[in-house]
Write a protein that holds these residues in place. Sequence first.
Motif, PDB file in Angstrom:
ATOM      1  N   ALA A 274       0.816  -1.217   0.000  1.00 47.89           N
ATOM      2  CA  ALA A 274       0.000   0.000   0.000  1.00 47.89           C
ATOM      3  C   ALA A 274       0.849   1.265   0.000  1.00 47.89           C
ATOM      4  CB  ALA A 274      -0.930  -0.017   1.206  1.00 47.89           C
ATOM      5  N   SER A 275       2.074   1.175  -0.491  1.00 49.08           N
ATOM      6  CA  SER A 275       3.008   2.299  -0.411  1.00 49.08           C
ATOM      7  C   SER A 275       2.432   3.598  -0.954  1.00 49.08           C
ATOM      8  CB  SER A 275       4.306   1.966  -1.151  1.00 49.08           C
ATOM      9  OG  SER A 275       4.957   0.878  -0.541  1.00 49.08           O
ATOM     10  N   ARG A 276       1.910   3.566  -2.164  1.00 43.66           N
ATOM     11  CA  ARG A 276       1.423   4.800  -2.786  1.00 43.66           C
ATOM     12  C   ARG A 276       0.266   5.406  -1.994  1.00 43.66           C
ATOM     13  NH1 ARG A 276       2.896   6.582  -7.456  1.00 43.66           N
ATOM     14  NH2 ARG A 276       1.839   8.384  -8.350  1.00 43.66           N
ATOM     15  N   ALA A 277      -0.696   4.565  -1.611  1.00 44.00           N
ATOM     16  CA  ALA A 277      -1.854   5.060  -0.865  1.00 44.00           C
ATOM     17  C   ALA A 277      -1.421   5.689   0.464  1.00 44.00           C
ATOM     18  CB  ALA A 277      -2.842   3.924  -0.612  1.00 44.00           C
ATOM     19  N   LEU A 278      -0.486   5.049   1.154  1.00 43.92           N
ATOM     20  CA  LEU A 278      -0.024   5.601   2.429  1.00 43.92           C
ATOM     21  C   LEU A 278       0.687   6.934   2.210  1.00 43.92           C
ATOM     22  CD1 LEU A 278       1.121   2.291   4.084  1.00 43.92           C
ATOM     23  CD2 LEU A 278      -0.763   3.747   4.847  1.00 43.92           C
ATOM     24  N   ALA A 279       1.515   7.016   1.184  1.00 43.47           N
ATOM     25  CA  ALA A 279       2.221   8.270   0.883  1.00 43.47           C
ATOM     26  C   ALA A 279       1.241   9.395   0.576  1.00 43.47           C
ATOM     27  CB  ALA A 279       3.183   8.065  -0.277  1.00 43.47           C
ATOM     28  N   LEU A 280       0.139   9.047  -0.077  1.00 41.82           N
ATOM     29  CA  LEU A 280      -0.872  10.035  -0.454  1.00 41.82           C
ATOM     30  C   LEU A 280      -1.934  10.220   0.637  1.00 41.82           C
ATOM     31  CD1 LEU A 280      -1.424   8.884  -4.160  1.00 41.82           C
ATOM     32  CD2 LEU A 280      -0.052  10.828  -3.352  1.00 41.82           C
ATOM     33  N   THR A 281      -1.800   9.493   1.740  1.00 32.71           N
ATOM     34  CA  THR A 281      -2.811   9.440   2.801  1.00 32.71           C
ATOM     35  C   THR A 281      -4.197   9.201   2.205  1.00 32.71           C
ATOM     36  OG1 THR A 281      -3.059  11.851   2.950  1.00 32.71           O
ATOM     37  CG2 THR A 281      -1.486  10.811   4.465  1.00 32.71           C
ATOM     38  N   SER A 282      -4.262   8.166   1.371  1.00 34.05           N
ATOM     39  CA  SER A 282      -5.482   7.835   0.650  1.00 34.05           C
ATOM     40  C   SER A 282      -5.945   6.426   1.008  1.00 34.05           C
ATOM     41  CB  SER A 282      -5.205   7.895  -0.859  1.00 34.05           C
ATOM     42  OG  SER A 282      -6.278   7.344  -1.590  1.00 34.05           O
ATOM     43  N   THR A 283      -7.250   6.251   1.083  1.00 27.09           N
ATOM     44  CA  THR A 283      -7.813   4.910   1.236  1.00 27.09           C
ATOM     45  C   THR A 283      -8.605   4.518  -0.022  1.00 27.09           C
ATOM     46  OG1 THR A 283      -9.721   5.837   2.401  1.00 27.09           O
ATOM     47  CG2 THR A 283      -7.933   4.956   3.766  1.00 27.09           C
TER      48      THR A 283
END
Length: 126
Positions: A70-79
């Motif tokens: 989930a690297s990208r989502a975590l970096a973007l603070t996105s779910t």
Amino acid sequence: MATKGKFEPKTPVVLNPPKDDPITPEFLSRCNGIDSNLCYVAIKGKVFDVTGNKSYQKGGSYHVFAGHDASRALALTSTKPEDVRPDWEDLDDKEKQTLDDWMTFFSKRYNVVGLVTSPRSASTPA
């Protein structure tokens, strides 16, 4: 800027030494708390066992991350499901810092059970 101890868990956590066992993307995808009792989340290829945290189980607010890098989502603070993917290298410096902060957060709370293998590398028995 970061406060010392900023990412420390409220309750002390005793973690096992990190493992570097190879984990295939296919096996990781089954560790979603539904297809398996295991629930794993990977960040930058490092696989964390989040099985004991209900937030990552079915119906939990972070279940979208379960069984994925989930690297990208975590970096973007996105779910958003479309953001739950392993690529992060093209992000800006602020987003990369956010991702590093999440790596620190997870590292202080969850056991590292392995590393995601590339799809073309030798497969691990699942």
